[in-house]
Motif scaffolding. Structure first.
Motif, PDB file in Angstrom:
ATOM      1  N   UNK A   1       0.835  -1.206   0.000  1.00 47.19           N
ATOM      2  CA  UNK A   1       0.000   0.000   0.000  1.00 47.19           C
ATOM      3  C   UNK A   1       0.872   1.259   0.000  1.00 47.19           C
ATOM      4  N   UNK A   2       1.891   1.276   0.828  1.00 41.33           N
ATOM      5  CA  UNK A   2       2.818   2.425   0.887  1.00 41.33           C
ATOM      6  C   UNK A   2       3.549   2.568  -0.436  1.00 41.33           C
ATOM      7  N   UNK A   3       3.999   1.448  -1.001  1.00 44.60           N
ATOM      8  CA  UNK A   3       4.712   1.469  -2.284  1.00 44.60           C
ATOM      9  C   UNK A   3       3.788   2.014  -3.379  1.00 44.60           C
ATOM     10  N   UNK A   4       2.534   1.604  -3.369  1.00 44.75           N
ATOM     11  CA  UNK A   4       1.585   2.089  -4.376  1.00 44.75           C
ATOM     12  C   UNK A   4       1.358   3.598  -4.229  1.00 44.75           C
ATOM     13  N   UNK A   5       1.166   4.070  -2.997  1.00 46.12           N
ATOM     14  CA  UNK A   5       0.950   5.503  -2.768  1.00 46.12           C
ATOM     15  C   UNK A   5       2.146   6.318  -3.244  1.00 46.12           C
ATOM     16  N   UNK A   6       3.339   5.869  -2.891  1.00 43.37           N
ATOM     17  CA  UNK A   6       4.548   6.606  -3.299  1.00 43.37           C
ATOM     18  C   UNK A   6       4.734   6.576  -4.813  1.00 43.37           C
ATOM     19  N   UNK A   7       4.514   5.434  -5.421  1.00 41.16           N
ATOM     20  CA  UNK A   7       4.679   5.314  -6.880  1.00 41.16           C
ATOM     21  C   UNK A   7       3.678   6.205  -7.603  1.00 41.16           C
ATOM     22  N   UNK A   8       2.428   6.213  -7.136  1.00 42.56           N
ATOM     23  CA  UNK A   8       1.405   7.073  -7.741  1.00 42.56           C
ATOM     24  C   UNK A   8       1.803   8.557  -7.603  1.00 42.56           C
ATOM     25  N   UNK A   9       2.293   8.940  -6.430  1.00 42.64           N
ATOM     26  CA  UNK A   9       2.732  10.329  -6.202  1.00 42.64           C
ATOM     27  C   UNK A   9       3.875  10.696  -7.146  1.00 42.64           C
ATOM     28  N   UNK A  10       4.802   9.775  -7.357  1.00 44.08           N
ATOM     29  CA  UNK A  10       5.950  10.045  -8.239  1.00 44.08           C
ATOM     30  C   UNK A  10       5.511  10.129  -9.703  1.00 44.08           C
ATOM     31  N   UNK A  11       4.535   9.316 -10.105  1.00 49.38           N
ATOM     32  CA  UNK A  11       4.017   9.397 -11.480  1.00 49.38           C
ATOM     33  C   UNK A  11       3.278  10.727 -11.665  1.00 49.38           C
ATOM     34  N   UNK A  12       2.472  11.119 -10.680  1.00 52.64           N
ATOM     35  CA  UNK A  12       1.767  12.409 -10.749  1.00 52.64           C
ATOM     36  C   UNK A  12       2.752  13.565 -10.875  1.00 52.64           C
ATOM     37  N   UNK A  13       3.799  13.540 -10.068  1.00 56.34           N
ATOM     38  CA  UNK A  13       4.797  14.625 -10.103  1.00 56.34           C
ATOM     39  C   UNK A  13       5.491  14.671 -11.460  1.00 56.34           C
TER      40      UNK A  13
ATOM     41  N   UNK B   1      10.121   1.034 -14.548  1.00 55.57           N
ATOM     42  CA  UNK B   1      10.206   0.838 -13.107  1.00 55.57           C
ATOM     43  C   UNK B   1      10.925  -0.450 -12.752  1.00 55.57           C
ATOM     44  N   UNK B   2      10.968  -0.700 -11.490  1.00 55.75           N
ATOM     45  CA  UNK B   2      11.614  -1.910 -10.959  1.00 55.75           C
ATOM     46  C   UNK B   2      10.851  -3.140 -11.464  1.00 55.75           C
ATOM     47  N   UNK B   3      11.584  -4.183 -11.840  1.00 57.80           N
ATOM     48  CA  UNK B   3      10.958  -5.392 -12.399  1.00 57.80           C
ATOM     49  C   UNK B   3       9.901  -5.943 -11.462  1.00 57.80           C
ATOM     50  N   UNK B   4      10.174  -5.957 -10.159  1.00 58.60           N
ATOM     51  CA  UNK B   4       9.215  -6.488  -9.190  1.00 58.60           C
ATOM     52  C   UNK B   4       7.966  -5.617  -9.066  1.00 58.60           C
ATOM     53  N   UNK B   5       8.022  -4.388  -9.570  1.00 58.33           N
ATOM     54  CA  UNK B   5       6.880  -3.465  -9.465  1.00 58.33           C
ATOM     55  C   UNK B   5       6.063  -3.385 -10.753  1.00 58.33           C
ATOM     56  N   UNK B   6       6.356  -4.229 -11.741  1.00 59.33           N
ATOM     57  CA  UNK B   6       5.681  -4.124 -13.033  1.00 59.33           C
ATOM     58  C   UNK B   6       4.163  -4.182 -12.887  1.00 59.33           C
ATOM     59  N   UNK B   7       3.664  -5.179 -12.187  1.00 59.83           N
ATOM     60  CA  UNK B   7       2.206  -5.323 -12.042  1.00 59.83           C
ATOM     61  C   UNK B   7       1.613  -4.102 -11.337  1.00 59.83           C
TER      62      UNK B   7
ATOM     63  N   UNK C   1       9.903   3.249  -7.534  1.00 61.92           N
ATOM     64  CA  UNK C   1       9.609   4.514  -8.196  1.00 61.92           C
ATOM     65  C   UNK C   1       9.602   4.327  -9.702  1.00 61.92           C
ATOM     66  N   UNK C   2       9.733   5.431 -10.439  1.00 61.80           N
ATOM     67  CA  UNK C   2       9.596   5.363 -11.902  1.00 61.80           C
ATOM     68  C   UNK C   2      10.551   6.322 -12.611  1.00 61.80           C
ATOM     69  N   UNK C   3      10.824   5.976 -13.860  1.00 60.65           N
ATOM     70  CA  UNK C   3      11.451   6.890 -14.804  1.00 60.65           C
ATOM     71  C   UNK C   3      10.398   7.084 -15.883  1.00 60.65           C
TER      72      UNK C   3
END
Length: 193
Positions: A99-111, A126-132, A155-157
């Protein structure tokens, strides 16, 4: 005056002169000996002073060297502790709850999205383990697609061909910024001085 008297007078004069020369020689010898003793004493004092100065100088050099070595060892120990702390933070970022990882990833995509024009085709890495996780988040964004994996903590590029912009919003880059900005404070807290 008889010859005996003359011989006796000459002998007495010779003895007196010899005594006088001996006395002068002894006096001169005493002067030379005294001067030599004074010179020797002065030489000894100079040598002792020089030795004391050299000992003090050597002591100061060794003390200074020891202080520098101790300081370098302290700095190395601090670097090692800071490295360990950073590794712990990285490990915690990798192990974030979903849940925390999803919130942070969404915030980084929004930014990152603020850097792109509406209608741009946006590629997200993103990280291979975070693909889904990333693919499920991107379902909420028009024109965004998962484009592959990046070696990172999370996070993301995000990039777009149309805008020619690439935004690195990985946990790694955020951590690096936070770490650099707060390194002094982190160090002060760890090594209260």
């Amino acid at each position: 005056m008889s010859l005996d008297t003359v011989v006796t007078d000459i002998r007495e004069e010779a003895h007196a002169r010899a005594e006088e020369i001996r006395a002068e020689g002894e006096a001169r010898a005493e002067e030379i000996e005294s001067a030599a003793e004074d010179d020797a004493e002065e030489t000894l004092e100079r040598a002792e002073t020089e030795v004391e100065r050299e000992i003090e100088q050597l002591r100061e050099q060794r003390l200074s060297s020891a202080k520098l070595e101790a300081k370098q060892e302290r700095l190395e120990a601090r670097r090692n502790v800071l490295g360990d702390v950073r590794e712990q933070v990285e490990a915690e970022l990798v192990g974030l709850e979903s849940e925390t990882r999803e919130d942070l990833t969404r915030t980084l995509i929004d930014a990152a999205g603020e850097e792109f024009d509406e209608g741009d085709d946006v590629s997200v890495y993103g990280r291979a383990d975070d693909q889904a996780l990333i693919e499920s988040i991107l379902a909420d964004y028009d024109g965004y697609a998962y484009a592959g994996e990046r070696d990172c903590l999370g996070g993301v590029v995000v990039e777009s061909e149309q805008s020619r912009v690439r935004v690195n919003n990985t946990f790694d880059s955020v951590l690096e910024d936070v770490w650099e900005e707060n390194l002094r404070e982190i160090s002060n807290r760890l090594f209260e001085q």
